[in-house]
Design a protein around this motif. Structure first.
Motif, mmCIF file in Angstrom:
data_model
loop_
_atom_site.group_PDB
_atom_site.id
_atom_site.type_symbol
_atom_site.label_atom_id
_atom_site.label_comp_id
_atom_site.label_asym_id
_atom_site.label_seq_id
_atom_site.Cartn_x
_atom_site.Cartn_y
_atom_site.Cartn_z
ATOM 1 N N ALA A 141 1.070 4.087 -2.903
ATOM 2 C CA ALA A 141 0.877 5.504 -2.595
ATOM 3 C C ALA A 141 2.050 6.342 -3.084
ATOM 4 O O ALA A 141 1.864 7.446 -3.618
ATOM 5 C CB ALA A 141 0.694 5.679 -1.079
ATOM 6 N N LYS B 171 1.578 12.073 -9.721
ATOM 7 C CA LYS B 171 0.945 13.384 -9.585
ATOM 8 C C LYS B 171 1.952 14.508 -9.785
ATOM 9 O O LYS B 171 1.653 15.527 -10.397
ATOM 10 C CB LYS B 171 0.286 13.511 -8.206
ATOM 11 C CG LYS B 171 -0.968 12.660 -8.041
ATOM 12 C CD LYS B 171 -1.558 12.837 -6.646
ATOM 13 C CE LYS B 171 -2.814 11.968 -6.475
ATOM 14 N NZ LYS B 171 -3.394 12.110 -5.111
ATOM 15 N N LYS C 237 2.094 -0.553 -10.356
ATOM 16 C CA LYS C 237 1.752 -0.250 -8.969
ATOM 17 C C LYS C 237 1.753 -1.503 -8.105
ATOM 18 O O LYS C 237 0.719 -2.001 -7.652
ATOM 19 C CB LYS C 237 0.397 0.444 -8.910
ATOM 20 C CG LYS C 237 0.398 1.812 -9.593
ATOM 21 C CD LYS C 237 -0.968 2.468 -9.546
ATOM 22 C CE LYS C 237 -0.929 3.814 -10.259
ATOM 23 N NZ LYS C 237 -2.253 4.489 -10.238
ATOM 24 N N LYS D 156 0.830 -1.207 0.000
ATOM 25 C CA LYS D 156 0.000 0.000 0.000
ATOM 26 C C LYS D 156 0.864 1.256 0.000
ATOM 27 O O LYS D 156 0.582 2.216 -0.728
ATOM 28 C CB LYS D 156 -0.920 -0.005 1.221
ATOM 29 C CG LYS D 156 -2.030 -1.041 1.152
ATOM 30 C CD LYS D 156 -2.904 -0.991 2.392
ATOM 31 C CE LYS D 156 -4.014 -2.035 2.321
ATOM 32 N NZ LYS D 156 -4.862 -2.015 3.537
ATOM 33 N N LYS D 157 1.919 1.253 0.809
ATOM 34 C CA LYS D 157 2.815 2.416 0.840
ATOM 35 C C LYS D 157 3.522 2.610 -0.507
ATOM 36 O O LYS D 157 3.709 3.730 -0.970
ATOM 37 C CB LYS D 157 3.842 2.256 1.954
ATOM 38 C CG LYS D 157 3.239 2.326 3.348
ATOM 39 C CD LYS D 157 4.304 2.215 4.413
ATOM 40 C CE LYS D 157 3.689 2.314 5.801
ATOM 41 N NZ LYS D 157 4.715 2.190 6.871
ATOM 42 N N GLU E 102 1.792 6.664 -6.902
ATOM 43 C CA GLU E 102 0.741 7.612 -7.260
ATOM 44 C C GLU E 102 1.175 9.053 -6.992
ATOM 45 O O GLU E 102 0.885 9.959 -7.787
ATOM 46 C CB GLU E 102 -0.532 7.287 -6.480
ATOM 47 C CG GLU E 102 -1.189 5.980 -6.927
ATOM 48 C CD GLU E 102 -2.403 5.634 -6.094
ATOM 49 O OE1 GLU E 102 -2.627 6.315 -5.073
ATOM 50 O OE2 GLU E 102 -3.132 4.687 -6.460
ATOM 51 N N ALA E 103 1.891 9.280 -5.870
ATOM 52 C CA ALA E 103 2.396 10.628 -5.590
ATOM 53 C C ALA E 103 3.403 11.059 -6.649
ATOM 54 O O ALA E 103 3.412 12.220 -7.083
ATOM 55 C CB ALA E 103 3.032 10.653 -4.203
#
Length: 230
Positions: free
Chosen positions: A113, A120, A131, A109-110, A116-117
């Motif tokens: 994340a 962005k 991912k 999960k980390k 995804e960051a």
């Protein structure tokens, strides 16, 4: 050098992003593992390891049974404890696997994340890193390896350039100046040697004249009269 390597890495990543494909994935590792497994299976089949194990399986099982009987006869109280130890080992294994799975899920999960960051911040990197935790770690290791190789190449190039510049400035300019200085110093040294020779000749002539004068004075001096005692 670090900025230059970062620029090259960014260029590589941007090229992969433009192509719309991941830069590197864990499929490479899985494919490599499958290839190695096929090689092992081929060698295993050629050596007929299965046949050898089948032939040795009967005596091994018989020996295990005999050993179990002997242990039960000699140490009957150990059999329930051995069974309990086996059950405890299975429980510990199941607990460890459960904790490992939970830890993997949290780390995954980390990693998702973080990916995804990153997407962005740089939308051009969307799809470059799949991912998953494994792909995220593999991407990081790959980028570190690429940066290391690029820094080594850049360092070697700078070393060659500075070596050429050092040879040009030190080997040509400095040596040329030293040669010119040596030519100017040569006449000066010759004059000094000639002057030293003339001074030596003058000193030797003065010393010879002084010694002759002393000899003449000694010859001309009258001898002291002797007194006769009566």
């Amino acid at each position: 050098m670090a900025k230059f390597a970062s620029l090259l890495i960014a260029t590589c990543v941007a090229g992969a992003a433009a192509a719309g494909k991941p830069l590197i994935t864990t499929d490479l590792i899985y494919s490599t593992g499958e290839l190695l497994q096929e090689g092992v299976n081929f060698a295993w089949a050629k050596a007929d390891v299965d046949g050898l194990l089948a032939k040795a399986q009967g005596p091994i099982e018989q020996a295990k049974k005999e050993a179990s009987k002997q242990m039960a006869m000699l140490f009957p109280q150990l059999e329930p404890k051995i069974a309990e130890a086996q059950i405890a080992a299975l429980q510990i294994k199941a607990t460890a696997m459960g904790h490992a799975e939970q830890g993997y899920e949290a780390a995954n999960k980390k990693a998702v994340a973080a990916i995804e960051a990153l997407e962005k911040v740089a939308p051009s990197l969307v799809g470059v890193v799949p991912k998953t935790l494994g792909n995220f770690v593999l991407f990081g290791v790959y980028m570190l390896l690429v940066a290391y190789v690029l820094l080594k190449v850049l360092r070697l190039g700078l070393k060659i350039v500075f070596g050429i510049l050092g040879f040009f400035f030190c080997g040509l300019l400095c040596c040329g100046l030293c040669c010119r200085g040596g030519k100017k110093a040569a006449p000066t040294n010759g004059k000094a040697k000639a002057k030293a020779k003339s001074n030596g000749a003058t000193n030797s002539a003065a010393a010879t004249a002084a010694s002759k004068g002393k000899a003449a004075a000694t010859t001309a001096a009258p001898s002291a009269p002797t007194l006769n005692k009566k």
